[in-house]
Design a protein around this motif. Sequence first.
Motif: not given
Length: 253
Positions: A1-7, A9-17, A35-41, A43-46
């Motif tokens: 998870x990329x913390x962009x600001x206090x409010x 976050x970007x789930x950075x491990x998600x690549x497609x969207x 996100x895209x279904x193929x990136x579920x793992x 997403x889950x980890x992030x």
Amino acid sequence: MQRCSPSVGLVAASIVSNVWLLTDDNNRRFLIDTGFGAERLNLWLSLARAGLNGPGDLAGIYLTHRHCDHAGNAEWLREKFRCPIYSHQNDARILSGELPAPTLGRGHGGLFDKVCCQIEDASPVRLQVDEAFATGAWRDGLHIYPAFGHTEGSVLIYHESTQTLFTGDALLAGIPPLRLFESLSLAVPAYSLDVAACHQHMLNFLRNPPDVAQLCSGHGPFVGKQVAAKLQRFQEQQRAPLVPEAIQRALNA
Ligand SMILES: [Fe+2]
């Protein structure tokens, strides 16, 4: 998870969207797109690394539109976190199967675009939205603006207290194809049902936007500096053609 600001976050491990995590003033957390279904793992980890593990950790899931790279994990997330899914009513009717999903791939774009369109056409997301919204003021401190034309119910989602704008695919924030570097652009014709309508909605919004301090697009980096000025400059660029009309006429003569 990329913390962009206090409010935000970007789930950075998600690549497609991009999958965005919004934390409001009451410490409630929402996902914007899934996100895209193929990136579920990924997403889950992030999400797990960000402390989001199960029921009670998420207050809701908002969809900017129904495409499979944005709504692909919504059903799975709803079951995991036991929270509602919200989308615009136009897309909700297609997500539910009440109306068929029109096909994409109408001759725009190159091979990469055609393959992506075929993936969307072959696997439209099907799910029952818990509550459909219209445009205008909505709960959770959100205001919904139309960006119809990318899909039937594509929208801009604006969080008022944090001045955060989620644009889905109606306003993209990165240079294609990987969209790693910041650059604003309007919806891509190949993936849009009525791209002219979507562009017009976006330009209407930009003529009189609310205060935007954080821009979170469906694709591309987080934009958190001088956002209002960047949006204004982008809007002015759309009004002024790169080649003045008189010169264009001479070139065409
Ligand atoms: Fe899309």
